[in-house]
Design an enzyme around this catalytic site. Structure first.
Site, PDB file in Angstrom:
ATOM      1  N   TYR A  85       0.856  -1.189   0.000  1.00 23.85           N
ATOM      2  CA  TYR A  85       0.000   0.000   0.000  1.00 23.85           C
ATOM      3  C   TYR A  85       0.894   1.242   0.000  1.00 23.85           C
ATOM      4  O   TYR A  85       0.618   2.216  -0.700  1.00 23.85           O
ATOM      5  CB  TYR A  85      -0.905   0.020   1.233  1.00 23.85           C
ATOM      6  CG  TYR A  85      -1.911  -1.108   1.269  1.00 23.85           C
ATOM      7  CD1 TYR A  85      -3.063  -1.064   0.496  1.00 23.85           C
ATOM      8  CD2 TYR A  85      -1.709  -2.215   2.089  1.00 23.85           C
ATOM      9  CE1 TYR A  85      -3.991  -2.093   0.537  1.00 23.85           C
ATOM     10  CE2 TYR A  85      -2.628  -3.248   2.137  1.00 23.85           C
ATOM     11  CZ  TYR A  85      -3.767  -3.191   1.358  1.00 23.85           C
ATOM     12  OH  TYR A  85      -4.673  -4.217   1.397  1.00 23.85           O
ATOM     13  N   ASN A 106     -12.596  -1.497  -5.473  1.00 28.34           N
ATOM     14  CA  ASN A 106     -12.350  -2.001  -6.822  1.00 28.34           C
ATOM     15  C   ASN A 106     -13.486  -2.943  -7.233  1.00 28.34           C
ATOM     16  O   ASN A 106     -13.613  -4.029  -6.678  1.00 28.34           O
ATOM     17  CB  ASN A 106     -11.007  -2.737  -6.856  1.00 28.34           C
ATOM     18  CG  ASN A 106     -10.698  -3.383  -8.182  1.00 28.34           C
ATOM     19  OD1 ASN A 106     -11.388  -3.182  -9.173  1.00 28.34           O
ATOM     20  ND2 ASN A 106      -9.633  -4.172  -8.212  1.00 28.34           N
ATOM     21  N   CYS A 114      -6.126  -6.110  -7.490  1.00 25.69           N
ATOM     22  CA  CYS A 114      -5.861  -5.568  -6.156  1.00 25.69           C
ATOM     23  C   CYS A 114      -5.311  -6.627  -5.199  1.00 25.69           C
ATOM     24  O   CYS A 114      -4.756  -6.278  -4.156  1.00 25.69           O
ATOM     25  CB  CYS A 114      -7.099  -4.889  -5.591  1.00 25.69           C
ATOM     26  SG  CYS A 114      -8.560  -5.912  -5.575  1.00 25.69           S
ATOM     27  N   HIS A 115      -5.418  -7.907  -5.561  1.00 28.13           N
ATOM     28  CA  HIS A 115      -4.840  -8.958  -4.714  1.00 28.13           C
ATOM     29  C   HIS A 115      -3.310  -8.861  -4.680  1.00 28.13           C
ATOM     30  O   HIS A 115      -2.683  -9.425  -3.799  1.00 28.13           O
ATOM     31  CB  HIS A 115      -5.273 -10.352  -5.195  1.00 28.13           C
ATOM     32  CG  HIS A 115      -4.877 -10.680  -6.587  1.00 28.13           C
ATOM     33  ND1 HIS A 115      -5.617 -10.264  -7.685  1.00 28.13           N
ATOM     34  CD2 HIS A 115      -3.818 -11.368  -7.088  1.00 28.13           C
ATOM     35  CE1 HIS A 115      -5.040 -10.701  -8.785  1.00 28.13           C
ATOM     36  NE2 HIS A 115      -3.942 -11.374  -8.452  1.00 28.13           N
ATOM     37  N   GLU A 142      -0.480 -17.212  -8.942  1.00 24.71           N
ATOM     38  CA  GLU A 142       0.481 -16.408  -9.696  1.00 24.71           C
ATOM     39  C   GLU A 142       1.931 -16.693  -9.314  1.00 24.71           C
ATOM     40  O   GLU A 142       2.843 -16.058  -9.841  1.00 24.71           O
ATOM     41  CB  GLU A 142       0.167 -14.928  -9.517  1.00 24.71           C
ATOM     42  CG  GLU A 142      -1.144 -14.518 -10.145  1.00 24.71           C
ATOM     43  CD  GLU A 142      -1.384 -13.023 -10.138  1.00 24.71           C
ATOM     44  OE1 GLU A 142      -0.453 -12.256  -9.801  1.00 24.71           O
ATOM     45  OE2 GLU A 142      -2.496 -12.611 -10.491  1.00 24.71           O
TER      46      GLU A 142
END
Length: 149
Positions: A85, A106, A114-115, A142
């Site tokens: 952040y 979002n 946003c993850h 990912e």
């Protein structure tokens, strides 16, 4: 019809004027057929199979000007990488709290990733259905799970 039966549950989408406006968790949305639906199904399936690292779907979230800029910054975070952040706060010259609020607002989580945003000392939150567990599942998908240890 749902777009994907994913590791974070069934996903659908709402769309207007040929673009996705919202990702819908747990059920289908207004996007249920046509070329955009087919493209969204194919891209979501490829993403969850680990073969797609960047979405090309047309997106048109109904958000503020800041959230639009913020969304572009999120999409610039490469697949499998994360930012804090604080990193985004510095980049966008906003307080970290504003970044957290923008993440929570979002409407197209996953497609606008946003993850990939973490707290300085932990995972932070996640507004998608399933909360932190969904965030962890997406980061593992990912290959960013090493960051969680």
């Amino acid at each position: 019809m749902i777009l994907a039966d994913s590791p974070v549950g069934p996903l659908g989408a709402d769309a207007e004027n040929g673009a996705i406006t919202r990702l819908v968790w747990g059920r289908s949305g207004t996007l249920t057929k046509g070329a955009l639906f087919d493209q969204a199904c194919a891209e979501m399936a490829a993403y969850f199979a680990g073969t797609l690292t960047e979405f090309t779907l047309p997106l048109a979230p109904e958000v503020s000007d800041f959230q639009r800029i913020f969304g572009a910054a999120l999409c610039d975070i490469p697949y499998g990488e994360t930012r804090t952040y604080g990193d985004l706060a510095k980049l966008l010259d906003r307080p970290a709290q504003a970044i957290g609020q923008a993440c929570g607002a979002n409407p197209i989580a996953i497609l606008i990733p946003c993850h990939r945003v973490l707290g300085a000392n932990g995972l932070g939150g996640y507004s998608g259905a399933g909360g932190i567990e969904a965030k962890v599942a997406l980061l593992r998908l990912e290959g960013a799970a090493g960051l969680l240890i």
